[in-house]
Design an enzyme around this catalytic site. Structure first.
Site, PDB file in Angstrom:
ATOM      1  N   CYS A   1       7.347  -6.250   4.765  1.00 47.51           N
ATOM      2  CA  CYS A   1       7.019  -7.438   3.978  1.00 47.51           C
ATOM      3  C   CYS A   1       7.522  -8.657   4.759  1.00 47.51           C
ATOM      4  CB  CYS A   1       7.687  -7.335   2.614  1.00 47.51           C
ATOM      5  SG  CYS A   1       7.417  -8.796   1.607  1.00 47.51           S
TER       6      CYS A   1
ATOM      7  N   CYS B   1       1.447 -13.899   1.341  1.00 48.25           N
ATOM      8  CA  CYS B   1       1.825 -12.588   1.892  1.00 48.25           C
ATOM      9  C   CYS B   1       2.085 -12.795   3.385  1.00 48.25           C
ATOM     10  CB  CYS B   1       0.696 -11.596   1.654  1.00 48.25           C
ATOM     11  SG  CYS B   1       0.955 -10.035   2.488  1.00 48.25           S
TER      12      CYS B   1
HETATM   13  N1  LIG Z   1       2.347  -5.143  -0.503  1.00 51.45           N
HETATM   14  C1  LIG Z   1       2.466  -4.872   0.882  1.00 51.45           C
HETATM   15  C2  LIG Z   1       3.819  -5.115   1.451  1.00 51.45           C
HETATM   16  C3  LIG Z   1       4.341  -6.478   1.139  1.00 51.45           C
HETATM   17  C4  LIG Z   1       3.675  -7.601   1.914  1.00 51.45           C
HETATM   18  C5  LIG Z   1       4.432  -8.873   1.690  1.00 51.45           C
HETATM   19  N2  LIG Z   1       4.269  -9.541   0.472  1.00 51.45           N
HETATM   20  C6  LIG Z   1       4.479  -9.768   2.895  1.00 51.45           C
HETATM   21  O1  LIG Z   1       4.928 -10.917   2.741  1.00 51.45           O
HETATM   22  O2  LIG Z   1       4.177  -9.336   3.994  1.00 51.45           O
HETATM   23  C7  LIG Z   1       2.110  -3.406   1.171  1.00 51.45           C
HETATM   24  O3  LIG Z   1       2.510  -2.509   0.423  1.00 51.45           O
HETATM   25  O4  LIG Z   1       1.456  -3.180   2.190  1.00 51.45           O
END
Ligand SMILES: N[C@@H](CCC[C@H](N)C(=O)O)C(=O)O
Length: 255
Positions: free
Chosen positions: A71, A195
């Site tokens: 993340c 994200c």
């Molecule tokens: N939900 C994603 C992992 C988290 C991504 C995150 N919010 C970021 O900032 O990169 C997954 O399970 O692939």
């Protein structure tokens, strides 16, 4: 249990100092803590742990309670948390599920080194790449009015991706060095305000097309910047930069 709440461009996390390894790593408990009505409310939960070879270790869970891959915004928030806890002074190295990360903090702005990206593959006109987490990148028009939930949910649950899941990013070019990115996140199963690994994946596809070394990225929750060096089809020296803030701290009964 004492916890802290952090946000990085609106991607929000429950943060726990687990250097004493007392946190119960139970899916139902984590899901409940992240629930916006019955818990603290967050897109994910992150544990800061000790590691003998690094300043600290990052353990990341999505809001569905499942441990997941890297993340980017969470990593930036964890660096701010570790700085708050006096774990390091201005530069650090930590270990996460996708490997080693370096980071720097200056006046609340965190610059986080992401893993190298060796390949970008294509699904029709859309790019698929792994920036620590798997990402699908689709360029669209009129992104402000785009139905990110319906389109993202559809791609994430389509035949090719439904088993392992994928994060789905929608991108629009704003100018020669700026893009707007909106993301449907796996494990949250909704659009988040930002994200980090998705912003990084989207930025790399833009850098690839336009031969730049940095790009500004607008998200619903604020602005980020991505730097990268391209060689052939791969990218190295990838950095994700932007703000991360402590929002509040509290205590919660978890058992
Ligand atoms: N939900 C994603 C992992 C988290 C991504 C995150 N919010 C970021 O900032 O990169 C997954 O399970 O692939």
């Amino acid at each position: 249990m004492e916890f802290y709440k952090y946000q990085g461009t609106g991607n929000d996390f429950v943060m726990v100092d687990n250097r004493d390894l007392q946190f119960p790593k139970d899916k139902n408990i984590i899901e409940k803590l992240c629930d916006r009505r019955f818990g603290i409310g967050a897109d994910g939960l992150i544990l800061l742990e000790n590691d003998p070879d690094y300043d600290f270790k990052m353990v990341y869970y999505n809001s569905d309670g499942g441990e997941s891959t890297m993340c980017g915004n969470g990593g930036r928030c964890l660096v701010a948390f570790a700085f708050f806890l006096d774990v390091f002074e201005d530069k650090c190295k930590f270990i996460a599920i996708d490997g080693e990360h370096e980071a720097e903090i200056h006046n609340g702005i965190i610059k986080l080194k992401m893993i190298d990206v060796d390949t970008v593959s294509y699904d029709g006109n859309d790019a698929v790449l792994n920036t620590g987490s798997p990402h699908y990148v689709k360029y669209v028009e009129n992104i402000a009015d785009y139905d990110v939930y319906t389109q993202g949910h559809g791609i994430r649950n389509s035949e090719n991706y439904k088993e392992k899941g994928i994060n789905v990013n929608f991108v629009e070019k704003i100018s020669d060095n700026e893009i707007f990115v909106r993301t449907y996140e796996r494990g949250v199963e909704d659009e988040t305000y930002s994200c980090g690994t998705g912003v990084t994946a989207s930025a790399l596809t833009f850098l690839q097309k336009d031969n730049l070394t940095s790009v500004k990225v607008k998200t619903l929750g604020g602005n980020l910047k991505v730097y990268a060096e391209k060689s052939g089809d791969s990218f190295c020296n990838i950095w994700l930069e932007g703000p991360a803030k402590q929002v509040f701290k509290g205590k919660v009964d978890i058992l």
